[in-house]
Design an enzyme around this catalytic site. Structure first.
Site, PDB file in Angstrom:
ATOM      1  N   SER A 147       0.862  -1.181   0.000  1.00 21.17           N
ATOM      2  CA  SER A 147       0.000   0.000   0.000  1.00 21.17           C
ATOM      3  C   SER A 147       0.907   1.243   0.000  1.00 21.17           C
ATOM      4  O   SER A 147       2.086   1.165   0.325  1.00 21.17           O
ATOM      5  CB  SER A 147      -0.940   0.000   1.201  1.00 21.17           C
ATOM      6  OG  SER A 147      -0.202   0.045   2.407  1.00 21.17           O
ATOM      7  N   LEU A 182       8.362   1.391   4.735  1.00 28.37           N
ATOM      8  CA  LEU A 182       9.305   0.279   4.775  1.00 28.37           C
ATOM      9  C   LEU A 182      10.480   0.492   3.828  1.00 28.37           C
ATOM     10  O   LEU A 182      11.602   0.077   4.140  1.00 28.37           O
ATOM     11  CB  LEU A 182       8.587  -1.033   4.501  1.00 28.37           C
ATOM     12  CG  LEU A 182       7.489  -1.385   5.528  1.00 28.37           C
ATOM     13  CD1 LEU A 182       6.945  -2.770   5.272  1.00 28.37           C
ATOM     14  CD2 LEU A 182       7.967  -1.250   6.952  1.00 28.37           C
ATOM     15  N   VAL A 223       1.381   4.240   1.726  1.00 31.64           N
ATOM     16  CA  VAL A 223       2.118   4.738   2.897  1.00 31.64           C
ATOM     17  C   VAL A 223       3.044   3.650   3.454  1.00 31.64           C
ATOM     18  O   VAL A 223       4.188   3.931   3.822  1.00 31.64           O
ATOM     19  CB  VAL A 223       1.160   5.276   3.975  1.00 31.64           C
ATOM     20  CG1 VAL A 223       1.932   5.735   5.214  1.00 31.64           C
ATOM     21  CG2 VAL A 223       0.321   6.426   3.421  1.00 31.64           C
ATOM     22  N   CYS A 224       2.571   2.424   3.471  1.00 30.96           N
ATOM     23  CA  CYS A 224       3.399   1.315   3.973  1.00 30.96           C
ATOM     24  C   CYS A 224       4.644   1.137   3.112  1.00 30.96           C
ATOM     25  O   CYS A 224       5.737   0.894   3.628  1.00 30.96           O
ATOM     26  CB  CYS A 224       2.603   0.023   4.016  1.00 30.96           C
ATOM     27  SG  CYS A 224       1.212   0.069   5.165  1.00 30.96           S
ATOM     28  N   THR A 225       4.491   1.264   1.815  1.00 29.00           N
ATOM     29  CA  THR A 225       5.633   1.145   0.911  1.00 29.00           C
ATOM     30  C   THR A 225       6.651   2.240   1.202  1.00 29.00           C
ATOM     31  O   THR A 225       7.850   1.962   1.329  1.00 29.00           O
ATOM     32  CB  THR A 225       5.167   1.198  -0.554  1.00 29.00           C
ATOM     33  OG1 THR A 225       4.332   0.060  -0.794  1.00 29.00           O
ATOM     34  CG2 THR A 225       6.340   1.180  -1.512  1.00 29.00           C
TER      35      THR A 225
END
Length: 160
Positions: A50, A57, A52-54
């Site tokens: 997703s 991380l 923001v997660c990308t």
């Protein structure tokens, strides 16, 4: 369950995870208690691949040397299975373990589940003795804790 308080023992767990290793991916068990002697950054994130997660991380991967210089390990945790984690890690070249909390037991133990909605974006620093030393639990996970913030907290562990 409530979010663990600063200075209290971090809930222990063992989860299956995947870590990119050269050209392959290594799957195995990751136990928090086995990390005693060095701090661990637990990054709970809502979804593989997703937006923001990308960003979150990928930024942690780019700054892994900063975490390692402070003796810390970074683990990403969410509800996705190992196949999803491996696909995400390969696509984004993520270089730390992604752990599969498919039964949601770890997220519940850390108080970061949202009934019906999933997982709160959260970061916990667990010190070398297994105590929670810093935490950030987002109400809405549209932003994330950056490397500067987390490494400053890690550096402060050495001054305690």
């Amino acid at each position: 369950m409530p979010v663990p308080e600063i200075g209290t023992p971090a809930p222990d767990f063992t989860l299956q995870g995947v870590l990119l290793d050269g050209s392959g991916a290594e799957r195995g068990a990751y136990s928090l208690s086995a990390q005693r002697g060095a701090p661990v950054v637990l990054a709970f994130y809502p979804g593989d691949d997703s937006a923001v997660c990308t960003k979150q991380l990928c930024s942690y991967t780019s700054d892994l040397d900063r975490f390692r210089d402070l003796g810390a390990t970074v683990w990403g945790v969410n509800f996705s299975d190992l196949d999803s984690h491996e696909h995400f890690a390969r696509k984004r070249d993520l270089r730390f373990p992604l752990l599969a909390d498919t039964e949601r037991t770890v997220a519940k133990a850390y108080g970061v589940t949202m009934p019906g909605l999933g997982l709160k974006r959260s970061v916990f620093i667990v010190d070398a003795e297994g105590l929670v030393r810093w935490k950030h639990v987002a109400r809405i996970g549209l932003t994330f804790q950056d490397t500067d913030t987390i490494t400053a907290q890690l550096a402060a562990l050495g001054r305690r």
